[in-house]
Motif scaffolding. Structure first.
Motif, PDB file in Angstrom:
ATOM      1  N   THR A  52      -6.910  -1.469  -2.175  1.00 27.07           N
ATOM      2  CA  THR A  52      -5.637  -0.759  -2.209  1.00 27.07           C
ATOM      3  C   THR A  52      -4.434  -1.690  -2.342  1.00 27.07           C
ATOM      4  O   THR A  52      -3.307  -1.234  -2.233  1.00 27.07           O
ATOM      5  CB  THR A  52      -5.440   0.123  -0.956  1.00 27.07           C
ATOM      6  OG1 THR A  52      -5.699  -0.676   0.196  1.00 27.07           O
ATOM      7  CG2 THR A  52      -6.357   1.328  -0.967  1.00 27.07           C
ATOM      8  N   THR A  53      -4.657  -2.977  -2.541  1.00 26.19           N
ATOM      9  CA  THR A  53      -3.521  -3.835  -2.890  1.00 26.19           C
ATOM     10  C   THR A  53      -3.828  -4.503  -4.227  1.00 26.19           C
ATOM     11  O   THR A  53      -4.960  -4.475  -4.706  1.00 26.19           O
ATOM     12  CB  THR A  53      -3.248  -4.929  -1.834  1.00 26.19           C
ATOM     13  OG1 THR A  53      -4.369  -5.790  -1.781  1.00 26.19           O
ATOM     14  CG2 THR A  53      -2.985  -4.323  -0.470  1.00 26.19           C
ATOM     15  N   ALA A  67      -2.816   5.383   0.818  1.00 24.94           N
ATOM     16  CA  ALA A  67      -3.763   4.257   0.813  1.00 24.94           C
ATOM     17  C   ALA A  67      -3.856   3.639   2.205  1.00 24.94           C
ATOM     18  O   ALA A  67      -4.934   3.262   2.659  1.00 24.94           O
ATOM     19  CB  ALA A  67      -3.333   3.208  -0.205  1.00 24.94           C
ATOM     20  N   HIS A  68      -2.717   3.548   2.891  1.00 29.79           N
ATOM     21  CA  HIS A  68      -2.738   3.004   4.250  1.00 29.79           C
ATOM     22  C   HIS A  68      -3.649   3.840   5.141  1.00 29.79           C
ATOM     23  O   HIS A  68      -4.496   3.312   5.860  1.00 29.79           O
ATOM     24  CB  HIS A  68      -1.325   2.972   4.832  1.00 29.79           C
ATOM     25  CG  HIS A  68      -1.311   2.778   6.316  1.00 29.79           C
ATOM     26  ND1 HIS A  68      -1.533   1.554   6.894  1.00 29.79           N
ATOM     27  CD2 HIS A  68      -1.164   3.659   7.336  1.00 29.79           C
ATOM     28  CE1 HIS A  68      -1.524   1.688   8.202  1.00 29.79           C
ATOM     29  NE2 HIS A  68      -1.294   2.952   8.505  1.00 29.79           N
ATOM     30  N   ARG A  85      -6.049   5.743   4.242  1.00 31.35           N
ATOM     31  CA  ARG A  85      -7.449   5.645   3.796  1.00 31.35           C
ATOM     32  C   ARG A  85      -8.124   4.356   4.262  1.00 31.35           C
ATOM     33  O   ARG A  85      -9.344   4.303   4.359  1.00 31.35           O
ATOM     34  CB  ARG A  85      -7.534   5.776   2.273  1.00 31.35           C
ATOM     35  CG  ARG A  85      -7.201   7.189   1.784  1.00 31.35           C
ATOM     36  CD  ARG A  85      -7.468   7.358   0.302  1.00 31.35           C
ATOM     37  NE  ARG A  85      -8.901   7.392   0.008  1.00 31.35           N
ATOM     38  CZ  ARG A  85      -9.552   6.440  -0.649  1.00 31.35           C
ATOM     39  NH1 ARG A  85      -8.924   5.367  -1.082  1.00 31.35           N
ATOM     40  NH2 ARG A  85     -10.841   6.552  -0.865  1.00 31.35           N
ATOM     41  N   THR A  86      -7.329   3.321   4.565  1.00 34.72           N
ATOM     42  CA  THR A  86      -7.949   2.089   5.084  1.00 34.72           C
ATOM     43  C   THR A  86      -8.387   2.259   6.538  1.00 34.72           C
ATOM     44  O   THR A  86      -9.225   1.511   7.027  1.00 34.72           O
ATOM     45  CB  THR A  86      -7.000   0.875   5.012  1.00 34.72           C
ATOM     46  OG1 THR A  86      -5.887   1.094   5.872  1.00 34.72           O
ATOM     47  CG2 THR A  86      -6.519   0.616   3.608  1.00 34.72           C
ATOM     48  N   VAL A  87      -7.824   3.231   7.229  1.00 35.43           N
ATOM     49  CA  VAL A  87      -8.195   3.469   8.623  1.00 35.43           C
ATOM     50  C   VAL A  87      -9.252   4.577   8.722  1.00 35.43           C
ATOM     51  O   VAL A  87     -10.080   4.598   9.635  1.00 35.43           O
ATOM     52  CB  VAL A  87      -6.953   3.863   9.463  1.00 35.43           C
ATOM     53  CG1 VAL A  87      -7.308   4.001  10.934  1.00 35.43           C
ATOM     54  CG2 VAL A  87      -5.839   2.834   9.285  1.00 35.43           C
ATOM     55  N   THR A 144      -4.139  -2.557  13.665  1.00 34.94           N
ATOM     56  CA  THR A 144      -4.685  -1.238  13.347  1.00 34.94           C
ATOM     57  C   THR A 144      -6.214  -1.299  13.285  1.00 34.94           C
ATOM     58  O   THR A 144      -6.900  -0.393  13.761  1.00 34.94           O
ATOM     59  CB  THR A 144      -4.127  -0.749  11.995  1.00 34.94           C
ATOM     60  OG1 THR A 144      -2.719  -0.989  11.989  1.00 34.94           O
ATOM     61  CG2 THR A 144      -4.383   0.715  11.795  1.00 34.94           C
ATOM     62  N   ALA A 146     -13.951   0.392   5.490  1.00 36.97           N
ATOM     63  CA  ALA A 146     -12.518   0.225   5.746  1.00 36.97           C
ATOM     64  C   ALA A 146     -12.021  -1.087   5.123  1.00 36.97           C
ATOM     65  O   ALA A 146     -10.962  -1.124   4.489  1.00 36.97           O
ATOM     66  CB  ALA A 146     -12.247   0.241   7.250  1.00 36.97           C
ATOM     67  N   ARG A 170     -11.756  -0.839   1.354  1.00 37.97           N
ATOM     68  CA  ARG A 170     -10.559  -0.095   0.959  1.00 37.97           C
ATOM     69  C   ARG A 170      -9.306  -0.947   1.096  1.00 37.97           C
ATOM     70  O   ARG A 170      -8.395  -0.855   0.294  1.00 37.97           O
ATOM     71  CB  ARG A 170     -10.416   1.170   1.810  1.00 37.97           C
ATOM     72  CG  ARG A 170     -11.379   2.251   1.386  1.00 37.97           C
ATOM     73  CD  ARG A 170     -11.169   3.512   2.192  1.00 37.97           C
ATOM     74  NE  ARG A 170     -12.078   4.559   1.741  1.00 37.97           N
ATOM     75  CZ  ARG A 170     -12.085   5.799   2.244  1.00 37.97           C
ATOM     76  NH1 ARG A 170     -11.238   6.116   3.196  1.00 37.97           N
ATOM     77  NH2 ARG A 170     -12.920   6.689   1.783  1.00 37.97           N
ATOM     78  N   LYS A 171      -9.280  -1.776   2.155  1.00 35.99           N
ATOM     79  CA  LYS A 171      -8.109  -2.645   2.321  1.00 35.99           C
ATOM     80  C   LYS A 171      -7.937  -3.544   1.108  1.00 35.99           C
ATOM     81  O   LYS A 171      -6.835  -3.774   0.642  1.00 35.99           O
ATOM     82  CB  LYS A 171      -8.270  -3.517   3.561  1.00 35.99           C
ATOM     83  CG  LYS A 171      -7.946  -2.785   4.844  1.00 35.99           C
ATOM     84  CD  LYS A 171      -8.000  -3.756   5.989  1.00 35.99           C
ATOM     85  CE  LYS A 171      -8.215  -3.027   7.285  1.00 35.99           C
ATOM     86  NZ  LYS A 171      -8.682  -3.934   8.333  1.00 35.99           N
ATOM     87  N   ARG A 208       0.832  -1.207   0.000  1.00 40.75           N
ATOM     88  CA  ARG A 208       0.000   0.000   0.000  1.00 40.75           C
ATOM     89  C   ARG A 208       0.859   1.246   0.000  1.00 40.75           C
ATOM     90  O   ARG A 208       1.923   1.264   0.607  1.00 40.75           O
ATOM     91  CB  ARG A 208      -0.894   0.036   1.246  1.00 40.75           C
ATOM     92  CG  ARG A 208      -2.067  -0.871   1.140  1.00 40.75           C
ATOM     93  CD  ARG A 208      -3.113  -0.625   2.240  1.00 40.75           C
ATOM     94  NE  ARG A 208      -4.040  -1.733   2.162  1.00 40.75           N
ATOM     95  CZ  ARG A 208      -4.186  -2.676   3.093  1.00 40.75           C
ATOM     96  NH1 ARG A 208      -3.524  -2.595   4.226  1.00 40.75           N
ATOM     97  NH2 ARG A 208      -4.998  -3.678   2.888  1.00 40.75           N
TER      98      ARG A 208
END
Ligand SMILES: Nc1ncnc2c1ncn2[C@@H]1O[C@H](COP(=O)(O)OP(=O)(O)O)[C@@H](O)[C@H]1O
Ligand SMILES: [Mg+2]
Lengths: 296, 265
Positions: free
Chosen positions: B14-15, A95-96, A98-100, B93, B7, B10-11, A91
């Protein structure tokens, strides 16, 4: 900003037969930076992870204000946590975040703000896999800041930072507390955080050894005298014969609770060639080491 | 809960995993469908062959190539979206932001749904796009005017989607990524095919073979290479779906009670 008081009470955590922390109690006050200090394996990370609800305590509790972390409505918007790096290498930095973001009610603009606050705007679209340790720490701090928390819990934030980065982190943390926030940060080196913290909590082998303001810790320094001699053999023999003395190098002996007259007399009696004799007193680092090494 | 699902979405997005595996699956299913059509259609089945596909079954066998042979892709994808969280410690996280871990688990399952459907559709499209021309080339009927064809393609998509949810379940149970990926490959490529062929030759055990996960998946589409060649029977489609989802749910439930509760250190 009015940060919450962080209080840990009677915390014990056992992993199978290993007791990581035992009956740990202390508090971190709003508007102050509290340093949680101890050697590697002392139980710092375990304590902070229990505080953040990641580790279930065997006994005891931890509170953020009036609540356990997991009871907070949007915990990451109250407490920003920086723990050992947890990123997917594929990521990008943005992007990191945005995942949180959805979980702390942050929009994309807030993600960019958080990156700017830690000086990472230029790296926003680079993959974390290529980041240095220092960049990961900054991204971790940006993650912690995303929900605009009023408390920060930072586990070894100085790890991997270069001297400029440490100075920057120090300024950031001091400013956060000056604005009323609560900061609890851990370190295995007192010297690293000496200029950052207001209060110190010392932990070793899972038990709290000391808790006070930094100023009070300074007052614990014993008087001491440093003796310098080129004669390493005689100096070593003198060290062996003298409880309370400690070789800090082959040519330097530090004697606690002794003045220059006493040390000079013993050196003379031992036929030691003396190149230096000074009343130094323990440094803060030495006080810290002594506190962690003393039997509980 | 919607925040947690967003969330998780998006995870995934985003990969590169989701489209890399999707593309690999499309290529593999297209190749398998085409090769199966040509091999059986042109290869000229001899009356004495032990494994023969009846002509009316040939097209359906080709169109269900994804469910028979390509299900490893949605299965691996479903597992990896869970295990990579443990591998890269990003689970930490997630839990910091959402301490109610059951919600994190549920959000993951919900976020996988649209991808499950996308993989299912892509698999059936790939089987159709490569299978139909290959059947025509082999001079065998494409059966495109037969409702059974469309039924197999649609249910095949459902089966692939179900496989992804099974993957999420097993990823939740066995959070070690290497273990899950190796386990999925060994089970789908070696253990189950051998077990089904072995059990297929032994009449008393044949009913058991129908309940193996691969056989349950094929039952959903109602057709497969194994059943067409008479190697094993299949359950009814609805029973196949229940059995397959059952595997996933049981694995997810055990994982939710064990791995998702562990200390994160
Ligand atoms: N998951 C775990 N299982 C077993 N022992 C653990 C685990 N996590 C930490 N420990 C042990 O607990 C002690 C304290 O560790 P830790 O809290 O990481 O110390 P620190 O952060 O101060 O270096 C160590 O002895 C460590 O080996
Ligand atoms: Mg630690």
């Amino acid at each position: 900003m009015e940060g919450p008081r962080i209080a840990i009470a009677g915390l014990t955590k056992r992993f199978g037969t290993v007791t990581a922390v035992e009956d740990v109690s202390f508090a971190a006050e709003p508007g102050r930076v509290t340093g949680f200090l101890g050697p590697n394996g002392a139980g710092k990370s375990t304590t902070l992870r229990a505080l953040l609800g990641l580790v279930a305590p065997t006994a005891g509790s931890a509170r953020i204000g009036d609540h356990a972390y997991a009871e907070l409505e949007r915990p990451a918007a109250v407490v920003g946590a920086l723990l050992e790096g947890a990123f997917h290498p594929g990521r990008t930095a943005r992007a990191h975040l945005r995942t949180v973001a959805p979980l702390v009610d942050a929009d994309d603009a807030r993600c960019d703000d958080a990156l700017a606050m830690v000086g990472m705007s230029d790296a926003a679209n680079r993959r974390v896999g290529g980041f240095s340790m220092g960049m990961r720490q900054r991204l971790g701090l940006a993650t912690a800041l995303l929900g605009e928390p009023t408390a920060l819990v930072l586990d070894e934030p100085a790890n991997g930072l270069d001297p400029a980065g440490i100075t920057w982190m120090r300024g950031f943390v001091r400013d956060f507390a000056a604005r009323g926030g609560t900061v609890l940060l851990s370190s295995h080196l007192l010297g690293e955080v000496e200029q950052t913290v207001d209060d110190v909590v010392v932990i070793a082998q899972g038990r709290i050894r000391h808790a006070s303001s930094l100023a009070e810790l300074r007052r614990l320094a014993h008087p001491a005298t440093t003796l310098v001699s080129p004669d390493a053999d005689r100096l070593a023999r003198l060290a062996d014969d003298w409880p309370g003395s400690r070789l800090t190098s082959p040519h330097e002996l530090v004697v606690a609770h002794a003045d220059a007259a006493e040390v000079g007399a013993r050196a003379f009696a031992a036929g030691l060639e003396v190149h230096g004799l000074a009343e130094s007193g323990e440094t803060l680092e030495q006080v810290f080491l002594r506190l962690t090494e003393e039997a509980a | 809960m919607t925040a947690a699902v967003r969330a998780e979405l998006r995870k995934i997005l985003t990969t590169r995993l989701w489209w890399a595996l999707l593309a690999a699956m499309g290529g593999a299913v297209a190749f398998l469908a085409g090769a199966l059509a040509l091999a059986i259609g042109l290869g000229g089945q001899q009356p004495g062959d032990e494994l023969t596909v009846p002509p009316d079954q040939l097209a359906l066998t080709v169109y269900s190539a994804g469910v028979t042979l390509g299900y490893v892709f949605p299965l691996a994808f479903g597992a990896i979206i869970v295990t990579q969280e443990f591998r890269h410690r990003t689970f930490q996280t997630s839990v910091l932001a959402e301490p109610r871990r059951t919600r994190v688990a549920a959000a993951k399952l919900l976020a996988a749904l649209p991808f499950a459907l996308a993989y299912g559709l892509a698999s059936s499209l790939a089987a159709l796009a490569a299978g139909a021309p290959a059947l025509a080339l082999a001079g065998t009927g494409t059966m495109l005017d037969d409702p059974a064809t469309w039924r197999t393609l649609a249910l095949g998509a459902v089966a692939m989607a179900a496989w992804m949810l099974v993957g999420v379940g097993f990823g939740t149970l066995v959070t070690n990524q290497v273990a899950v990926v190796v386990g999925v490959l060994v089970w789908t490529q070696i253990v189950e095919p051998l077990a089904r062929i072995g059990l297929g030759y032994w009449d008393a055990a044949a009913p058991v073979a129908r309940f193996l996960p691969g056989a349950a998946g094929e039952a959903i589409a109602g057709s497969s290479f194994y059943s067409a060649t008479g190697l094993s029977d299949l359950l009814a489609p609805w029973a196949g779906l229940l059995v397959l989802l059952g595997y996933g749910l049981v694995a997810a439930a055990i994982g939710w009670r064990t791995s998702f509760r562990r200390d994160i250190t």
